[in-house]
Enzyme design. Structure first.
Site, PDB file in Angstrom:
ATOM      1  N   GLU A  95       0.831  -1.197   0.000  1.00 25.10           N
ATOM      2  CA  GLU A  95       0.000   0.000   0.000  1.00 25.10           C
ATOM      3  C   GLU A  95       0.873   1.257   0.000  1.00 25.10           C
ATOM      4  O   GLU A  95       1.994   1.249   0.503  1.00 25.10           O
ATOM      5  CB  GLU A  95      -0.889   0.002   1.243  1.00 25.10           C
ATOM      6  CG  GLU A  95      -1.827  -1.181   1.233  1.00 25.10           C
ATOM      7  CD  GLU A  95      -2.874  -1.123   2.326  1.00 25.10           C
ATOM      8  OE1 GLU A  95      -4.052  -1.149   1.983  1.00 25.10           O
ATOM      9  OE2 GLU A  95      -2.515  -1.048   3.511  1.00 25.10           O
ATOM     10  N   CYS A 108       3.565   8.502   0.855  1.00 24.60           N
ATOM     11  CA  CYS A 108       4.164   7.520   1.764  1.00 24.60           C
ATOM     12  C   CYS A 108       4.244   6.190   1.023  1.00 24.60           C
ATOM     13  O   CYS A 108       3.224   5.659   0.583  1.00 24.60           O
ATOM     14  CB  CYS A 108       3.289   7.404   3.010  1.00 24.60           C
ATOM     15  SG  CYS A 108       3.861   6.130   4.148  1.00 24.60           S
ATOM     16  N   CYS A 115       6.881  -7.393   6.659  1.00 29.52           N
ATOM     17  CA  CYS A 115       8.051  -6.851   7.357  1.00 29.52           C
ATOM     18  C   CYS A 115       8.530  -7.881   8.369  1.00 29.52           C
ATOM     19  O   CYS A 115       7.729  -8.467   9.092  1.00 29.52           O
ATOM     20  CB  CYS A 115       7.696  -5.546   8.063  1.00 29.52           C
ATOM     21  SG  CYS A 115       9.138  -4.779   8.837  1.00 29.52           S
ATOM     22  N   CYS A 119       7.293  -5.303  14.867  1.00 30.83           N
ATOM     23  CA  CYS A 119       7.033  -4.423  16.015  1.00 30.83           C
ATOM     24  C   CYS A 119       5.623  -4.715  16.550  1.00 30.83           C
ATOM     25  O   CYS A 119       4.684  -4.902  15.761  1.00 30.83           O
ATOM     26  CB  CYS A 119       7.132  -2.966  15.594  1.00 30.83           C
ATOM     27  SG  CYS A 119       8.732  -2.587  14.888  1.00 30.83           S
ATOM     28  N   CYS A 122       2.456  -2.560  15.300  1.00 25.27           N
ATOM     29  CA  CYS A 122       2.270  -2.282  13.868  1.00 25.27           C
ATOM     30  C   CYS A 122       1.592  -3.449  13.151  1.00 25.27           C
ATOM     31  O   CYS A 122       2.006  -4.599  13.306  1.00 25.27           O
ATOM     32  CB  CYS A 122       3.646  -2.011  13.256  1.00 25.27           C
ATOM     33  SG  CYS A 122       3.648  -1.892  11.463  1.00 25.27           S
ATOM     34  N   GLY A 164       7.216  -2.204   5.526  1.00 22.22           N
ATOM     35  CA  GLY A 164       8.576  -2.731   5.397  1.00 22.22           C
ATOM     36  C   GLY A 164       9.630  -1.904   6.099  1.00 22.22           C
ATOM     37  O   GLY A 164       9.412  -0.746   6.444  1.00 22.22           O
ATOM     38  N   GLU A 165      10.771  -2.545   6.311  1.00 25.04           N
ATOM     39  CA  GLU A 165      11.920  -1.858   6.922  1.00 25.04           C
ATOM     40  C   GLU A 165      12.892  -1.523   5.781  1.00 25.04           C
ATOM     41  O   GLU A 165      13.568  -2.414   5.249  1.00 25.04           O
ATOM     42  CB  GLU A 165      12.570  -2.769   7.982  1.00 25.04           C
ATOM     43  CG  GLU A 165      13.936  -2.319   8.468  1.00 25.04           C
ATOM     44  CD  GLU A 165      14.021  -0.848   8.847  1.00 25.04           C
ATOM     45  OE1 GLU A 165      13.295  -0.406   9.750  1.00 25.04           O
ATOM     46  OE2 GLU A 165      14.827  -0.122   8.228  1.00 25.04           O
ATOM     47  N   SER A 196      12.465   6.318   7.010  1.00 24.44           N
ATOM     48  CA  SER A 196      12.240   5.990   8.423  1.00 24.44           C
ATOM     49  C   SER A 196      12.684   4.565   8.709  1.00 24.44           C
ATOM     50  O   SER A 196      12.329   3.635   7.984  1.00 24.44           O
ATOM     51  CB  SER A 196      10.750   6.142   8.739  1.00 24.44           C
ATOM     52  OG  SER A 196      10.479   5.685  10.051  1.00 24.44           O
ATOM     53  N   SER A 219      12.436   5.498  14.348  1.00 21.65           N
ATOM     54  CA  SER A 219      11.279   5.148  15.184  1.00 21.65           C
ATOM     55  C   SER A 219      11.816   4.732  16.554  1.00 21.65           C
ATOM     56  O   SER A 219      12.159   3.574  16.764  1.00 21.65           O
ATOM     57  CB  SER A 219      10.510   3.995  14.542  1.00 21.65           C
ATOM     58  OG  SER A 219      10.063   4.382  13.267  1.00 21.65           O
ATOM     59  N   LEU A 220      11.887   5.673  17.444  1.00 17.92           N
ATOM     60  CA  LEU A 220      12.504   5.404  18.762  1.00 17.92           C
ATOM     61  C   LEU A 220      11.530   4.607  19.640  1.00 17.92           C
ATOM     62  O   LEU A 220      11.809   3.494  20.062  1.00 17.92           O
ATOM     63  CB  LEU A 220      12.915   6.728  19.422  1.00 17.92           C
ATOM     64  CG  LEU A 220      13.711   6.588  20.711  1.00 17.92           C
ATOM     65  CD1 LEU A 220      15.024   5.867  20.493  1.00 17.92           C
ATOM     66  CD2 LEU A 220      13.945   7.964  21.348  1.00 17.92           C
ATOM     67  N   ASN A 221      10.413   5.210  19.955  1.00 12.86           N
ATOM     68  CA  ASN A 221       9.265   4.518  20.587  1.00 12.86           C
ATOM     69  C   ASN A 221       9.467   3.960  21.991  1.00 12.86           C
ATOM     70  O   ASN A 221       8.505   3.506  22.613  1.00 12.86           O
ATOM     71  CB  ASN A 221       8.722   3.404  19.684  1.00 12.86           C
ATOM     72  CG  ASN A 221       8.217   3.950  18.361  1.00 12.86           C
ATOM     73  OD1 ASN A 221       8.130   5.168  18.187  1.00 12.86           O
ATOM     74  ND2 ASN A 221       7.897   3.101  17.427  1.00 12.86           N
ATOM     75  N   ASN A 295      -2.187   4.569  16.765  1.00 14.84           N
ATOM     76  CA  ASN A 295      -3.409   4.341  15.993  1.00 14.84           C
ATOM     77  C   ASN A 295      -3.950   2.964  16.357  1.00 14.84           C
ATOM     78  O   ASN A 295      -3.259   1.965  16.184  1.00 14.84           O
ATOM     79  CB  ASN A 295      -3.122   4.430  14.493  1.00 14.84           C
ATOM     80  CG  ASN A 295      -2.760   5.855  14.093  1.00 14.84           C
ATOM     81  OD1 ASN A 295      -3.475   6.802  14.428  1.00 14.84           O
ATOM     82  ND2 ASN A 295      -1.639   6.017  13.405  1.00 14.84           N
ATOM     83  N   CYS A 338      -0.572   5.705  10.136  1.00 15.45           N
ATOM     84  CA  CYS A 338       0.699   5.024  10.416  1.00 15.45           C
ATOM     85  C   CYS A 338       0.459   3.698  11.112  1.00 15.45           C
ATOM     86  O   CYS A 338      -0.295   3.616  12.076  1.00 15.45           O
ATOM     87  CB  CYS A 338       1.558   5.835  11.379  1.00 15.45           C
ATOM     88  SG  CYS A 338       2.055   7.399  10.771  1.00 15.45           S
TER      89      CYS A 338
HETATM   90  N1  SAH Z   1       9.589   0.359   9.078  1.00 19.23           N
HETATM   91  C1  SAH Z   1       9.898   1.718   9.241  1.00 19.23           C
HETATM   92  C2  SAH Z   1       8.990   2.627   8.466  1.00 19.23           C
HETATM   93  C3  SAH Z   1       7.527   2.298   8.447  1.00 19.23           C
HETATM   94  S1  SAH Z   1       6.595   2.497   9.934  1.00 19.23           S
HETATM   95  C4  SAH Z   1       9.884   2.111  10.709  1.00 19.23           C
HETATM   96  O1  SAH Z   1       9.444   1.317  11.528  1.00 19.23           O
HETATM   97  O2  SAH Z   1      10.355   3.199  11.000  1.00 19.23           O
HETATM   98  C5  SAH Z   1       6.281   4.249   9.981  1.00 19.23           C
HETATM   99  C6  SAH Z   1       6.013   4.804  11.361  1.00 19.23           C
HETATM  100  O3  SAH Z   1       4.732   4.358  11.868  1.00 19.23           O
HETATM  101  C7  SAH Z   1       7.050   4.370  12.408  1.00 19.23           C
HETATM  102  O4  SAH Z   1       7.545   5.478  13.101  1.00 19.23           O
HETATM  103  C8  SAH Z   1       6.247   3.490  13.347  1.00 19.23           C
HETATM  104  O5  SAH Z   1       6.767   3.572  14.653  1.00 19.23           O
HETATM  105  C9  SAH Z   1       4.851   4.086  13.230  1.00 19.23           C
HETATM  106  N2  SAH Z   1       3.782   3.183  13.635  1.00 19.23           N
HETATM  107  C10 SAH Z   1       3.733   1.847  13.470  1.00 19.23           C
HETATM  108  N3  SAH Z   1       2.570   1.362  13.973  1.00 19.23           N
HETATM  109  C11 SAH Z   1       1.872   2.411  14.473  1.00 19.23           C
HETATM  110  C12 SAH Z   1       0.589   2.567  15.089  1.00 19.23           C
HETATM  111  N4  SAH Z   1      -0.218   1.528  15.294  1.00 19.23           N
HETATM  112  N5  SAH Z   1       0.206   3.823  15.442  1.00 19.23           N
HETATM  113  C13 SAH Z   1       0.987   4.879  15.197  1.00 19.23           C
HETATM  114  N6  SAH Z   1       2.187   4.789  14.598  1.00 19.23           N
HETATM  115  C14 SAH Z   1       2.640   3.575  14.245  1.00 19.23           C
HETATM  116 FE1  SF4 Z   2       8.155  -3.091  10.162  1.00 20.80          FE
HETATM  117 FE2  SF4 Z   2       8.182  -0.446  10.658  1.00 20.80          FE
HETATM  118 FE3  SF4 Z   2       5.973  -1.897  11.125  1.00 20.80          FE
HETATM  119 FE4  SF4 Z   2       8.126  -2.194  12.668  1.00 20.80          FE
HETATM  120  S1  SF4 Z   2       6.871  -0.331  12.448  1.00 20.80           S
HETATM  121  S2  SF4 Z   2       6.878  -3.861  11.830  1.00 20.80           S
HETATM  122  S3  SF4 Z   2       9.768  -1.948  11.193  1.00 20.80           S
HETATM  123  S4  SF4 Z   2       6.902  -1.536   9.139  1.00 20.80           S
END
Ligand code: SAH
Ligand code: SF4
Length: 351
Positions: A95, A108, A115, A119, A122, A164-165, A196, A219-221, A295, A338
């Protein structure tokens, strides 16, 4: 992507296209015309390249084609955001999201089908990792969205933040970025592209040495390894200290900064103490922070903090002179926000 007998030129570099042209006994400048036709004028058929001689078009047509992902479906949000679903092959869904803003349009794009990072917050991470996208499939998403855009004069931003990463598909992502920025191809400024990553430290170090470097977002988180190990499994391999070290040595131009994305998850990483730890981690770095309220989705095990908590977190950062914006979900009504990109596999067939 490729029909049986023809070679797809989409995703080939200007040099590779030149080699093909020279092999056909054509002058090298024809390669420039072909590149511009493919990457700037978004031609899909040789007939549209009327600056080429008819006989060359004929010769090209016999052996070569220009194919990029064609949207299978597009979903329009009431806020103007559009989510595109591309079918690349059997069970291969990706997508991309078009996000119109006041002064610019943001695209985007995805880099992998699924992936491998997994995480916990996600949806993409719940999919099996099927394959890396080819360079042509990555830049092809940009071209497909450009073709569909009604506001051609607006500035364009590309964010490599879809499925994807990207740093686990390093070579193809870099090839696509080079094509996006090459003056002979799309000629986009590298400052208009943001990649990212979930924290692939060797990839960040390699990216730092490239001649063309996009903006970097991390993506520190989480601010402790204990929590980050759980949320982002690759943190077990590359710890926060190593990640921050790679960021510290990342080359930045004047006024350029690294973006630290931080998904705020209720009761998990949204306490004032987390914000204070973040301030300490970011000390001395040229950075800005993007807070992303989680989200929600029934298939994910977390909830989003309430507004008050998000603002309190932001205030702690801002009070320490850190620029911290809150990323509001765009396209929430069409699952384009996201972390909610999942192709077709785990959606209802109608979505
Ligand atoms: N794989 C890469 C890029 C795609 S994710 C990465 O992880 O950075 C893009 C962004 O969406 C990242 O910063 C991730 O932390 C964030 N993200 C993933 N799941 C989310 C969710 N459920 N709500 C809000 N942001 C989310
Ligand atoms: Fe992959 Fe980024 Fe989603 Fe983590 S947040 S599972 S690295 S797409």
């Amino acid at each position: 992507m490729q029909t049986e007998h023809k070679i797809n030129l989409m995703g080939l570099s200007p040099e590779e296209i030149q080699d093909i042209v020279v092999q056909m006994d054509e002058p090298a400048f024809r390669a420039r015309q072909i590149c511009s036709g493919i990457y700037r004028r978004h031609a899909l058929s040789w007939d549209h390249l009327t600056d080429l001689s008819k006989s060359l078009r004929q010769k090209l047509c016999e052996k070569y084609e220009v194919q990029y992902p064609l949207a299978h479906q597009a979903f329009q949000s009431k806020d103007g955001t559009r989510r595109y679903l591309f079918g690349l092959g059997p069970q291969e869904w990706i997508e991309s999201v078009f996000i119109p803003e006041d002064s610019r349009d943001t695209f985007c794009i995805s880099t992998q089908v699924g992936c491998a990072v997994g995480c916990l917050y996600c949806l993409t991470g719940k999919l099996a990792m099927r394959r890396n996208l080819a360079a042509g499939e990555i830049i092809g998403q940009v071209l497909a969205l450009l073709k569909d855009r009604e506001t051609p004069s607006k500035r364009l931003n590309v964010v490599i933040m879809g499925m994807g990463e990207p740093l686990f598909n390093y070579d193809n992502v870099m090839k696509a970025i080079r094509l996006m920025t090459d003056a002979r191809a799309m000629a986009l400024s590298p400052r208009r592209i943001t990649l990212s990553t979930s924290g692939v430290v060797p990839g960040i170090r390699k990216l730092a040495l490239e001649p063309v470097i996009p903006n970097l977002a991390i993506s520190l988180n989480a601010t402790t390894d204990k929590l980050r190990d759980q949320l982002i499994p690759i943190n077990r391999k590359w710890k926060i200290s190593e990640l921050m070290e790679a960021c510290r040595s990342f080359p930045l131009e004047k006024r350029q900064r690294i973006t630290f994305e931080y998904v705020l998850i209720a009761g998990i990483n949204d306490a004032p103490e987390d914000a204070r730890r973040m301030v300490r981690l970011l000390a001395g770095l040229k950075q800005k922070v993007n807070l992303i309220p989680f989200n929600e989705d029934p298939r994910l095990p977390f909830t989003s903090p309430d507004e008050e908590r998000v603002l309190a977190f932001q205030k702690i950062l801002v009070d320490r002179s850190i620029t911290a914006s809150i990323r509001r979900a765009r396209g929430a009504d069409i699952s384009a926000a996201c972390g909610l990109l999942a192709g077709r596999e785990i959606r209802n067939p109608s979505q």
